[in-house]
Design a protein around this motif. Structure first.
Motif, short mmCIF file in Angstrom:
data_model
loop_
_atom_site.label_atom_id
_atom_site.label_comp_id
_atom_site.label_asym_id
_atom_site.label_seq_id
_atom_site.Cartn_x
_atom_site.Cartn_y
_atom_site.Cartn_z
N ARG A 15 1.09 -1.10 -0.05
CA ARG A 15 -0.04 0.14 0.20
C ARG A 15 0.71 1.39 0.05
N GLN A 16 0.85 1.96 -0.91
CA GLN A 16 1.59 3.43 -0.97
C GLN A 16 0.96 4.24 -2.34
N ARG A 17 1.03 5.57 -1.92
CA ARG A 17 0.78 6.38 -3.07
C ARG A 17 1.75 6.63 -3.94
N TYR A 18 1.31 6.52 -5.40
CA TYR A 18 2.38 6.75 -6.47
C TYR A 18 2.01 8.07 -7.42
N ALA A 19 0.74 8.24 -7.67
CA ALA A 19 0.31 9.28 -8.44
C ALA A 19 0.21 10.39 -7.56
N PRO A 20 0.47 11.95 -8.25
CA PRO A 20 0.38 13.10 -7.61
C PRO A 20 -1.17 13.26 -7.37
N ASP A 21 -1.48 14.27 -6.47
CA ASP A 21 -2.70 14.41 -5.94
C ASP A 21 -4.05 14.63 -6.86
N ALA A 22 -3.27 15.47 -7.97
CA ALA A 22 -4.21 15.92 -9.07
C ALA A 22 -5.02 14.70 -10.00
N VAL A 23 -4.23 13.88 -9.88
CA VAL A 23 -4.79 12.59 -10.66
C VAL A 23 -4.91 11.21 -9.76
N HIS A 24 -4.82 11.54 -8.26
CA HIS A 24 -5.14 10.22 -7.60
C HIS A 24 -6.51 9.67 -7.78
N GLY A 25 -6.39 8.24 -8.04
CA GLY A 25 -7.56 7.75 -8.09
C GLY A 25 -8.05 7.44 -9.59
N ARG A 26 -7.23 8.27 -10.52
CA ARG A 26 -7.68 8.08 -12.07
C ARG A 26 -7.13 6.68 -12.41
N GLU A 27 -8.11 5.93 -13.20
CA GLU A 27 -7.78 4.54 -13.80
C GLU A 27 -7.80 4.90 -15.41
N TYR A 28 -6.47 4.85 -15.90
CA TYR A 28 -6.39 4.93 -17.23
C TYR A 28 -6.54 3.81 -17.90
N TYR A 29 -5.84 2.66 -17.56
CA TYR A 29 -5.64 1.30 -18.17
C TYR A 29 -6.86 0.39 -17.92
#
Length: 464
Positions: free
Chosen positions: A415-429
């Motif tokens: 468990r760890q955050r990788y994306a910046p806050d602006a796109v956190h939770g976005r699912e592109y694939y």
């Protein structure tokens, strides 16, 4: 008068003036010789194409202008001028010219010609150009027989090959020779070859004219081979009366090859490639092969076709069959290494693979979705625990602090955050359920669950 650059289609190495039709040799009178033979250049200045080999100070110019003994290996596709260059060298320097065909001659003939060349050099001081056509067809022992003559310069050796000489010519012979690479003639070169043959008194001497559409078709059919262009032109000229016009219909009948209505710079180019890709995307392998054949027959650049296949492999197949990209890339490499006509098989294999593969556009949707957000300004700073911590002082500003090394955790995911806050939770694939991608659907769901803390990466899915 001017001539053209092409290989000898007859394989006849005797460059003396031809005898009368009833001479014992049986060679035809000049007017009965093939057009490609009649139009052979008589000097280097008459040669069309291969400018990189014929400029001032080049080895061939040195061989001609300074009458210097030199051994050459000429490597290039058929019809690019290997035999022509050898012949011109012998003619303009008044050397004795001997042609040996590796297809029909053996060591006995090679040694006999070398002995004769030594006698000519010793008695009359006359040098010999020994031209070996298709040298790659000689065995190692046959090529070894040439070494003494090359080493001692009893002859000026010129070998011609359509195969890579580093694989087909023995190292001792290659190291004693200068390797010259000939390129296929471009369209402008071929047009000059054809137009000269139409007007020259040694050629058709105005007996026929060629309309623009037929000329375009003839150039496409020639595929960079001047000999083929002249052979087709001669066949078409026999169909029309003196002073007649060779149009596309006449050319089609003469060479039994339909003129594909295709303009590489116009609508046909874009329409056919569009239909080609859409047929692959739609899994219609037969239609896709039809459009492939149309492009090849019309003279489309095979590298262009290969590039489109590489793009399509990721755009429309993607992770549904990850091996599709490997096949497309391999076909593109085959085009570079092998070239047409053989590479048509490699391109066809790639087309069949891609057409029959399960389809997914998830890859292009993923990257374009990510690009769309970045272009909207949704970027933001990189989270502190992911920033570079390798430089001195990074720790003082908190870079890298709190980073969890995935390999230290069960399953390699933590468990760890990788994306910046602006796109956190976005699912592109968003993988599909097609082909191999169905497996990634399950894998991705499990990984995302771990990253967001819903479960662990351990078997059983314990929370962590």
């Amino acid at each position: 008068m001017t001539g053209t650059l092409f290989d000898d289609p007859t394989g006849d190495g005797d460059r003396e003036a031809p005898p009368a039709p009833d001479a014992p040799s049986g060679r035809p009178a000049p007017e009965r010789q093939p057009l490609a033979v009649r139009m052979r250049p008589r000097s280097l200045d008459e040669v069309v194409g291969q400018a990189h080999l014929l400029g001032p100070g080049t080895p061939i110019r040195q061989l001609v202008d300074r009458d210097a003994p030199m051994s050459l290996v000429l490597w290039g596709p058929p019809g690019t001028g290997k035999t022509t260059l050898a012949t011109v060298v012998s003619q303009v320097t008044s050397r004795r010219f001997v042609e040996i065909s590796a297809v029909s001659d053996g060591v006995k003939r090679v040694r006999a010609e070398i002995d004769l060349a030594r006698r000519e050099l010793g008695v009359a001081g006359r040098q010999t150009v020994l031209f070996v056509d298709e040298i790659h067809r000689f065995s190692k022992a046959q090529q070894d027989a040439l070494l003494p003559a090359v080493e001692n310069r009893w002859v000026s050796f010129i070998g011609a090959t359509t195969e890579n000489p580093f694989f087909s010519v023995i190292s001792p012979l290659l190291s004693r020779s200068l390797l010259l690479t000939l390129e296929p003639l471009d369209e402008d070169d071929l047009r000059e070859v054809v137009r000269r043959a139409l007007a020259d008194e040694r050629g058709l001497n105005g007996a026929a004219t060629l309309d623009p559409a037929a000329e375009d078709h003839l150039i496409r059919l020639a595929g960079g081979d001047a000999r083929r262009a002249l052979t087709y032109l001669e066949a078409a000229a026999l169909v029309v009366p003196d002073g007649g016009v060779i149009d596309a219909d006449v050319l089609e009948r003469a060479v039994d090859r339909a003129a594909v209505r295709y303009d590489r710079e116009g609508d046909q180019h874009y329409d056919v490639i569009s239909a080609f890709i859409k047929s692959i995307r739609g899994s219609d392998v037969d239609a896709a092969l039809h459009y492939l054949a149309r492009m090849i027959e019309a003279g489309e650049d095979p590298r262009f076709i290969a590039r489109r296949l590489i793009v399509h492999a990721s755009e429309d197949v993607g992770m549904a069959d990850p091996t599709a990209l490997q096949t497309a890339v391999a076909a593109a490499q085959a085009v570079e290494f092998v070239g047409l006509p053989e590479a048509r098989i490699n391109l066809a294999q790639a087309v069949i693979h891609l057409a029959l593969a399960p389809k997914s556009n998830a890859v292009i949707m993923a990257v374009d979705g990510a690009l769309g957000d970045v272009r909207k300004g949704l970027a933001g700073p990189v989270p502190g625990h992911l920033r570079d911590a390798h430089y001195k002082g990074a720790a003082r500003v908190g870079h890298g602090e709190g980073y969890k090394y995935p390999h230290d955790h069960p399953g390699g995911v933590v468990r760890q955050r990788y994306a910046p806050d602006a796109v956190h939770g976005r699912e592109y694939y968003r993988p599909t359920r097609h082909g191999a991608e169905s497996r990634f659907t399950e894998v991705l769901a499990r990984i995302r669950s771990v990253l967001r803390g819903a479960r662990s990466a351990e078997p059983g899915g314990k929370k962590g």
